[in-house]
Design a protein around this motif. Sequence first.
Motif, PDB file in Angstrom:
ATOM      1  N   MET A  52       2.477 -10.365  36.855  1.00 54.93           N
ATOM      2  CA  MET A  52       2.858 -11.405  37.801  1.00 54.93           C
ATOM      3  C   MET A  52       3.546 -10.825  39.040  1.00 54.93           C
ATOM      4  SD  MET A  52       6.251 -13.114  36.091  1.00 54.93           S
ATOM      5  CE  MET A  52       5.587 -13.137  34.434  1.00 54.93           C
ATOM      6  N   GLN A  53       3.506 -11.600  40.106  1.00 61.17           N
ATOM      7  CA  GLN A  53       4.180 -11.191  41.325  1.00 61.17           C
ATOM      8  C   GLN A  53       5.687 -11.165  41.099  1.00 61.17           C
ATOM      9  OE1 GLN A  53       3.029 -13.580  44.668  1.00 61.17           O
ATOM     10  NE2 GLN A  53       0.857 -13.128  44.454  1.00 61.17           N
ATOM     11  N   GLY A  54       6.360 -10.246  41.783  1.00 60.41           N
ATOM     12  CA  GLY A  54       7.807 -10.200  41.734  1.00 60.41           C
ATOM     13  C   GLY A  54       8.380  -9.216  40.736  1.00 60.41           C
ATOM     14  N   MET A  55       7.507  -8.415  40.096  1.00 59.96           N
ATOM     15  CA  MET A  55       7.997  -7.428  39.137  1.00 59.96           C
ATOM     16  C   MET A  55       8.061  -6.029  39.739  1.00 59.96           C
ATOM     17  SD  MET A  55       6.337  -8.764  35.563  1.00 59.96           S
ATOM     18  CE  MET A  55       7.779  -8.293  34.620  1.00 59.96           C
ATOM     19  N   THR A 215       7.543  -5.167  31.197  1.00 64.32           N
ATOM     20  CA  THR A 215       8.708  -5.458  30.368  1.00 64.32           C
ATOM     21  C   THR A 215      10.001  -5.160  31.130  1.00 64.32           C
ATOM     22  OG1 THR A 215       7.469  -4.927  28.361  1.00 64.32           O
ATOM     23  CG2 THR A 215       9.865  -4.978  28.197  1.00 64.32           C
ATOM     24  N   ILE A 216      10.797  -6.191  31.324  1.00 62.38           N
ATOM     25  CA  ILE A 216      12.083  -6.039  32.014  1.00 62.38           C
ATOM     26  C   ILE A 216      13.167  -6.650  31.142  1.00 62.38           C
ATOM     27  CG2 ILE A 216      13.409  -6.574  34.094  1.00 62.38           C
ATOM     28  CD1 ILE A 216      10.791  -6.854  35.595  1.00 62.38           C
ATOM     29  N   GLU A 217      14.147  -5.865  30.778  1.00 63.79           N
ATOM     30  CA  GLU A 217      15.248  -6.368  29.959  1.00 63.79           C
ATOM     31  C   GLU A 217      16.011  -7.441  30.739  1.00 63.79           C
ATOM     32  OE1 GLU A 217      16.068  -5.753  26.866  1.00 63.79           O
ATOM     33  OE2 GLU A 217      14.389  -4.344  26.583  1.00 63.79           O
ATOM     34  N   PRO A 218      16.281  -8.596  30.113  1.00 65.03           N
ATOM     35  CA  PRO A 218      16.980  -9.685  30.816  1.00 65.03           C
ATOM     36  C   PRO A 218      18.296  -9.251  31.452  1.00 65.03           C
ATOM     37  CG  PRO A 218      16.092 -10.470  28.730  1.00 65.03           C
ATOM     38  CD  PRO A 218      15.877  -8.988  28.750  1.00 65.03           C
ATOM     39  N   ALA A 219      19.065  -8.424  30.755  1.00 67.88           N
ATOM     40  CA  ALA A 219      20.363  -7.999  31.304  1.00 67.88           C
ATOM     41  C   ALA A 219      20.178  -7.181  32.578  1.00 67.88           C
ATOM     42  CB  ALA A 219      21.129  -7.191  30.263  1.00 67.88           C
ATOM     43  N   ILE A 220      19.136  -6.343  32.595  1.00 66.12           N
ATOM     44  CA  ILE A 220      18.856  -5.537  33.789  1.00 66.12           C
ATOM     45  C   ILE A 220      18.444  -6.444  34.936  1.00 66.12           C
ATOM     46  CG2 ILE A 220      17.296  -3.809  34.766  1.00 66.12           C
ATOM     47  CD1 ILE A 220      17.230  -2.434  32.066  1.00 66.12           C
ATOM     48  N   ALA A 221      17.630  -7.457  34.634  1.00 64.34           N
ATOM     49  CA  ALA A 221      17.194  -8.397  35.667  1.00 64.34           C
ATOM     50  C   ALA A 221      18.389  -9.144  36.259  1.00 64.34           C
ATOM     51  CB  ALA A 221      16.191  -9.384  35.083  1.00 64.34           C
ATOM     52  N   VAL A 222      19.290  -9.599  35.402  1.00 60.21           N
ATOM     53  CA  VAL A 222      20.470 -10.332  35.877  1.00 60.21           C
ATOM     54  C   VAL A 222      21.346  -9.446  36.753  1.00 60.21           C
ATOM     55  CG1 VAL A 222      22.643 -11.398  35.148  1.00 60.21           C
ATOM     56  CG2 VAL A 222      20.517 -11.973  33.961  1.00 60.21           C
ATOM     57  N   ASP A 223      21.583  -8.227  36.311  1.00 63.80           N
ATOM     58  CA  ASP A 223      22.417  -7.300  37.093  1.00 63.80           C
ATOM     59  C   ASP A 223      21.787  -7.011  38.448  1.00 63.80           C
ATOM     60  OD1 ASP A 223      24.261  -7.163  35.078  1.00 63.80           O
ATOM     61  OD2 ASP A 223      23.591  -5.227  34.293  1.00 63.80           O
ATOM     62  N   TYR A 224      20.475  -6.805  38.454  1.00 64.27           N
ATOM     63  CA  TYR A 224      19.802  -6.459  39.708  1.00 64.27           C
ATOM     64  C   TYR A 224      19.827  -7.639  40.690  1.00 64.27           C
ATOM     65  CZ  TYR A 224      16.338  -4.785  43.022  1.00 64.27           C
ATOM     66  OH  TYR A 224      15.694  -4.404  44.173  1.00 64.27           O
ATOM     67  N   VAL A 225      19.469  -8.819  40.218  1.00 64.32           N
ATOM     68  CA  VAL A 225      19.439  -9.990  41.091  1.00 64.32           C
ATOM     69  C   VAL A 225      20.838 -10.289  41.617  1.00 64.32           C
ATOM     70  CG1 VAL A 225      18.978 -12.471  41.203  1.00 64.32           C
ATOM     71  CG2 VAL A 225      17.390 -10.962  39.986  1.00 64.32           C
ATOM     72  N   THR A 226      21.840 -10.192  40.747  1.00 60.15           N
ATOM     73  CA  THR A 226      23.224 -10.427  41.175  1.00 60.15           C
ATOM     74  C   THR A 226      23.638  -9.432  42.253  1.00 60.15           C
ATOM     75  OG1 THR A 226      23.793 -11.251  38.967  1.00 60.15           O
ATOM     76  CG2 THR A 226      25.615 -10.600  40.405  1.00 60.15           C
ATOM     77  N   LEU A 249      13.127 -19.522  36.638  1.00 56.39           N
ATOM     78  CA  LEU A 249      12.125 -20.131  37.514  1.00 56.39           C
ATOM     79  C   LEU A 249      11.085 -19.101  37.964  1.00 56.39           C
ATOM     80  CD1 LEU A 249      14.411 -22.404  39.723  1.00 56.39           C
ATOM     81  CD2 LEU A 249      12.709 -23.178  38.058  1.00 56.39           C
ATOM     82  N   ALA A 250      11.516 -17.838  38.054  1.00 55.98           N
ATOM     83  CA  ALA A 250      10.619 -16.757  38.484  1.00 55.98           C
ATOM     84  C   ALA A 250       9.936 -16.074  37.302  1.00 55.98           C
ATOM     85  CB  ALA A 250      11.409 -15.732  39.298  1.00 55.98           C
ATOM     86  N   ASN A 251      10.016 -16.690  36.124  1.00 61.82           N
ATOM     87  CA  ASN A 251       9.371 -16.130  34.923  1.00 61.82           C
ATOM     88  C   ASN A 251       9.830 -14.715  34.599  1.00 61.82           C
ATOM     89  OD1 ASN A 251       7.670 -18.429  34.329  1.00 61.82           O
ATOM     90  ND2 ASN A 251       6.461 -17.852  36.118  1.00 61.82           N
ATOM     91  N   GLY A 252      11.107 -14.432  34.893  1.00 61.72           N
ATOM     92  CA  GLY A 252      11.674 -13.144  34.546  1.00 61.72           C
ATOM     93  C   GLY A 252      11.437 -12.042  35.554  1.00 61.72           C
ATOM     94  N   ALA A 253      10.804 -12.348  36.668  1.00 57.64           N
ATOM     95  CA  ALA A 253      10.508 -11.338  37.694  1.00 57.64           C
ATOM     96  C   ALA A 253      11.660 -11.259  38.695  1.00 57.64           C
ATOM     97  CB  ALA A 253       9.207 -11.669  38.417  1.00 57.64           C
ATOM     98  N   PRO A 254      12.430 -10.172  38.708  1.00 54.24           N
ATOM     99  CA  PRO A 254      13.634 -10.103  39.554  1.00 54.24           C
ATOM    100  C   PRO A 254      13.361 -10.258  41.051  1.00 54.24           C
ATOM    101  CG  PRO A 254      13.670  -8.378  37.883  1.00 54.24           C
ATOM    102  CD  PRO A 254      12.299  -8.983  37.841  1.00 54.24           C
ATOM    103  N   LEU A 255      12.309  -9.604  41.561  1.00 55.04           N
ATOM    104  CA  LEU A 255      12.045  -9.681  42.997  1.00 55.04           C
ATOM    105  C   LEU A 255      11.639 -11.096  43.391  1.00 55.04           C
ATOM    106  CD1 LEU A 255      10.141  -6.324  43.613  1.00 55.04           C
ATOM    107  CD2 LEU A 255      12.589  -6.779  43.637  1.00 55.04           C
ATOM    108  N   ALA A 256      10.908 -11.772  42.513  1.00 56.93           N
ATOM    109  CA  ALA A 256      10.532 -13.160  42.780  1.00 56.93           C
ATOM    110  C   ALA A 256      11.756 -14.064  42.756  1.00 56.93           C
ATOM    111  CB  ALA A 256       9.502 -13.633  41.758  1.00 56.93           C
ATOM    112  N   ALA A 257      12.702 -13.767  41.878  1.00 60.10           N
ATOM    113  CA  ALA A 257      13.934 -14.552  41.807  1.00 60.10           C
ATOM    114  C   ALA A 257      14.736 -14.422  43.098  1.00 60.10           C
ATOM    115  CB  ALA A 257      14.775 -14.099  40.614  1.00 60.10           C
ATOM    116  N   ILE A 258      14.799 -13.207  43.631  1.00 64.52           N
ATOM    117  CA  ILE A 258      15.524 -12.981  44.883  1.00 64.52           C
ATOM    118  C   ILE A 258      14.840 -13.701  46.039  1.00 64.52           C
ATOM    119  CG2 ILE A 258      16.176 -11.207  46.565  1.00 64.52           C
ATOM    120  CD1 ILE A 258      16.405  -9.300  44.081  1.00 64.52           C
TER     121      ILE A 258
END
Length: 377
Positions: A52-55, A215-226, A249-258
């Motif tokens: 998906m986009q945003g990974m 595969t992106i660990e949720p904790a890593i995604a949260v830290d990065y987006v924050t 909302l971004a299906n776990g994709a950090p760049l899409a979340a940002i």
Amino acid sequence: MNDATGNMGTADINDGIYFAPLLPWQQSLWSQLTERVLQQQSLPHALLAAGMQGMGKRAFVWRLVAWLLCRSRDSHPIGACGTCESCQWLRSGTHPSLQVLPLVSMPISAEHADNKEKSGSTAKDKKSSKTASSTILKTKVDDIRALQPFIYQGGQGMRICVLDHAEKMTIAAANALLKTLEEPQAQVHLFLISDTPAQLLPTIKSRVQQLALQTIEPAIAVDYVTGELGHTINREAVSTAAIHQLIQLANGAPLAAIALAQAPWYSKRALWLTTWQALRSGKRSSIAASDYWQNQLNIVEFIQLSELMLLDIRRVCLGLDELQKDINLSALLEAYQPTDSGLEAFANSLQQTKIALQQNVQEKFAYDKLMQELAYL
């Protein structure tokens, strides 16, 4: 940002896309690939970056391309040096050992873009370029055939072909590519990038090795987006709950979340609900609503907003929890729920409007029609 979209944002396309810091969830894969090369073990002939986009798959591919071509890679294992002749060619968009399809996917540096502007690019040219970049054209058989001399020239050191949006190849183009995949050439590497790998021919997928980027660990995604958003979203304080909502909302994709947080329409979700209820109850006319929203968002942004709202409304109507916890959607839908046919009709209107916009339908006309449809949702 697209890969933020899955695709490259303007900041990344400029200069940084080749030399940007490695995304934290990609460090393990980067180490595996670079150590393999440094130990003089060849990489697979063809690699697929899919998901998906945003990974960050495009960011990874362009960074790896730069490093593989870098003249100083042995002493720079964490990324291309950025200063050697090869890196300078990449900055200028003229590397002789790199071919990219479609051409609009080729990253160019800010300096190269400035030179084009100084050489006579007009505002109309830039608008046309932006339109072309946003329209993903199919890769045709002639495009693949045009790569053959580059691939089979031999004796020229490492050569790299990047096929972006690989799922957009025509059947004839995919079949032409199969020959190249079945006859690996020394020093030639193919990188396929796809947002929807399910659309790739099985014969193509069976001949490439997929990069483990999904595969992106949720904790890593949260830290990065924050870290990327800092402490505010659109000048408002950001909470941990808001970060988790964006990632969901971004299906776990950090760049899409940002990208979602920074989208001009994200802060107008509650306003969309207010407009919908005012239209449905007859407290506001569709023309008045259209005039108001034309001063808030362009029509493409309004469609993106509407698609997200429609997704969550459907969830609640199916008895699922809403994804957006901050706008009281469930409470509103307790009093009134649209019908399945109404939801489907509005979704179809959004898709038809997208098609109409490609045919240069006036934005005001498109807005007026969507507001009329929203009134009956």
